[in-house]
Design a protein around this motif. Structure first.
Motif, PDB file in Angstrom:
ATOM      1  N   UNK A 108      81.075 -56.420  75.901  1.00  0.00           N
ATOM      2  CA  UNK A 108      80.009 -56.723  74.951  1.00  0.00           C
ATOM      3  C   UNK A 108      78.911 -57.467  75.698  1.00  0.00           C
ATOM      4  N   UNK A 109      77.733 -57.469  75.126  1.00  0.00           N
ATOM      5  CA  UNK A 109      76.602 -58.179  75.718  1.00  0.00           C
ATOM      6  C   UNK A 109      75.726 -58.719  74.598  1.00  0.00           C
ATOM      7  N   UNK A 110      75.229 -59.914  74.766  1.00  0.00           N
ATOM      8  CA  UNK A 110      74.372 -60.514  73.743  1.00  0.00           C
ATOM      9  C   UNK A 110      73.185 -61.181  74.415  1.00  0.00           C
ATOM     10  N   UNK A 111      72.019 -61.024  73.825  1.00  0.00           N
ATOM     11  CA  UNK A 111      70.812 -61.624  74.383  1.00  0.00           C
ATOM     12  C   UNK A 111      70.807 -63.131  74.139  1.00  0.00           C
ATOM     13  N   UNK A 112      70.411 -63.875  75.158  1.00  0.00           N
ATOM     14  CA  UNK A 112      70.252 -65.319  75.056  1.00  0.00           C
ATOM     15  C   UNK A 112      68.768 -65.649  75.081  1.00  0.00           C
ATOM     16  N   UNK A 113      68.433 -66.827  74.648  1.00  0.00           N
ATOM     17  CA  UNK A 113      67.033 -67.246  74.662  1.00  0.00           C
ATOM     18  C   UNK A 113      66.535 -67.311  76.097  1.00  0.00           C
TER      19      UNK A 113
ATOM     20  N   UNK B 289      67.840 -54.951  78.599  1.00  0.00           N
ATOM     21  CA  UNK B 289      68.071 -55.362  77.217  1.00  0.00           C
ATOM     22  C   UNK B 289      68.500 -54.158  76.395  1.00  0.00           C
ATOM     23  N   UNK B 290      67.831 -53.032  76.629  1.00  0.00           N
ATOM     24  CA  UNK B 290      68.140 -51.818  75.885  1.00  0.00           C
ATOM     25  C   UNK B 290      69.521 -51.290  76.238  1.00  0.00           C
ATOM     26  N   UNK B 291      69.910 -51.406  77.515  1.00  0.00           N
ATOM     27  CA  UNK B 291      71.180 -50.859  77.982  1.00  0.00           C
ATOM     28  C   UNK B 291      71.829 -51.845  78.955  1.00  0.00           C
ATOM     29  N   UNK B 292      72.523 -52.904  78.439  1.00  0.00           N
ATOM     30  CA  UNK B 292      73.132 -53.905  79.323  1.00  0.00           C
ATOM     31  C   UNK B 292      74.121 -53.314  80.320  1.00  0.00           C
ATOM     32  N   UNK B 293      74.819 -52.246  79.923  1.00  0.00           N
ATOM     33  CA  UNK B 293      75.785 -51.641  80.829  1.00  0.00           C
ATOM     34  C   UNK B 293      75.159 -51.032  82.060  1.00  0.00           C
TER      35      UNK B 293
END
Length: 302
Positions: A36-41, A14-18
Motif C-alpha cells: 500500500x502507499x499513502x501520500x504524506x504532506x 503519486x499516480x502510480x507509487x508502484x
C-alpha cells in the motif's frame, strides 16, 4: 518558478507509487513493490518563517517493511540542493520515524551525472553526513517504442518519454503511448485523461510536446465512450467542411466536459456556431489543458 514538466517528473509517482520499485531495478537497487502507499504532506515548513517543500512524499508499506519515498524533479545542477535534500531526509525521519529514500529524477544526462555523486556534508577530515540519492535519468530507462510494451506499463512509458523528450527517440515513444491509450476501456477514461495531461506536462516546451498535442488533437479515439465513438463516426462519414466543423465543435465540447471544464450556454453556442475548421482545431488543442473556456478562446475575437 516551478514548471509543469517539473511537476510531471514527480507526480507520476503519486499516480502510480508502484512505479518506484520498477524503475529502481534499472538503478541496480531491489525494492519490493508496495503493498500500500499513502501520500504524506509535502510541507516541511519549520515553526519559524522558513518554508521547505519536497516535490512528492509517499509512505511505502511493503512486505519487507516501510520507508518514506521523497521524489525530487531536478532540471539542472544546483549547489544548494544537496543541503536541502539532506534537510528533507533528516526532517522526514525525525517527523515520521520511518527510513527515508530520496529519488532524484533528471530529464538530461548532465544533471543526472551531477546528482548521482555522493555528497559529503561537513569538513573533509570528518564529513558528518553523506547524502546518496537514487538518480533516474535518460540512461536508466529504456526507450519504449512498441504499443504493446507501452500498454503493459503506461506510467513507465510516460516517464520514459519525459526523460527522452529532447532525443530523437521521443517521437517513437509518443506514438506508441498514443496507441496504447486508445486501447483503454471506457472505465479507464478518467485515468487516461490524467495520463494525457501528465504527458503534456512532462514534455515541457520541446518539439516532442508539439507532436503530442497534435496526436491528441487530431485523434480522439483514446476516448472509448459511446458519445465519443458517435462523434468519430460522424466526423469520418462527412467529408464536407461543414460536417467536419460540426464534428470538431462537438469534439471540443466532449473534451471540455470530460475534463470537468464548465461551459456556459453562450460559449457552447459560440463553439457549435463556429464554421472555421482551423479555429476549431486550435480550440481543440487548447481544450486538452485549458481550465476554463476563457483559456480556449484566449486571443480570439468574439
Amino acid at each position: 518558478m516551478v514548471s509543469s514538466s517539473h511537476e510531471a517528473l514527480h507526480r507520476i509517482f503519486q499516480q502510480e507509487p508502484g512505479l518506484f520499485a520498477r524503475v529502481a531495478r534499472n538503478l541496480g537497487v531491489a525494492f519490493p513493490p508496495p503493498v500500500s502507499a499513502s501520500e504524506l504532506s509535502t510541507d516541511l515548513t519549520e515553526t519559524r518563517p522558513l518554508e521547505r517543500r519536497v516535490d512528492t512524499l509517499l509512505r511505502m508499506d511493503t512486505e519487507d517493511g516501510s520507508f518514506v519515498l521523497a521524489v525530487e524533479s531536478q532540471s539542472r545542477p544546483s549547489t544548494h540542493k544537496p543541503a536541502n535534500w539532506a534537510y528533507y531526509l533528516s526532517h522526514v525521519y525525525a517527523k515520521y520515524g520511518v527510513p527515508p529514500v530520496l529519488l532524484v529524477v533528471c530529464p538530461d544526462r548532465k544533471t543526472a551525472a551531477w546528482a548521482a555523486q555522493q555528497f559529503d556534508i561537513g569538513p573533509r577530515q570528518w564529513p558528518s553526513l553523506t547524502l546518496r540519492p537514487l538518480v533516474l535519468g535518460p540512461n536508466d530507462l529504456p526507450v519504449i517504442d512498441s504499443p504493446a510494451e507501452a500498454a503493459r506499463d503506461i506510467p513507465l512509458t510516460i516517464l520514459s518519454a519525459a526523460l527522452h523528450r529532447c532525443e530523437p527517440e521521443a517521437d517513437a515513444i509518443l506514438n506508441a503511448l498514443a496507441k496504447a491509450l486508445k486501447g483503454l476501456s471506457a472505465d479507464d477514461e478518467s485515468t487516461a485523461g490524467t495520463f494525457i495531461e501528465l504527458m503534456e506536462q512532462g514534455l515541457g516546451t520541446t518539439q516532442a510536446a508539439d507532436l503530442w498535442r497534435h496526436l491528441m488533437a487530431v485523434d480522439l479515439s483514446f476516448f472509448q465512450s459511446q458519445t465519443a465513438q458517435q462523434l468519430r463516426a460522424e466526423g469520418e462519414a462527412k467529408g464536407e467542411a461543414k460536417g467536419e466543423a460540426k464534428g470538431q465543435a462537438k469534439a471540443v465540447l466532449v473534451l471540455l466536459g470530460h475534463r470537468g471544464v464548465e461551459v456556459g450556454e453562450e460559449d457552447r453556442e459560440r463553439i457549435i456556431g463556429c464554421g472555421d475548421p482551423d479555429v476549431l482545431d486550435l480550440w481543440l488543442t487548447r481544450a486538452i489543458t485549458a481550465t476554463s473556456t476563457a483559456e480556449v478562446f484566449e486571443g480570439e475575437a468574439d
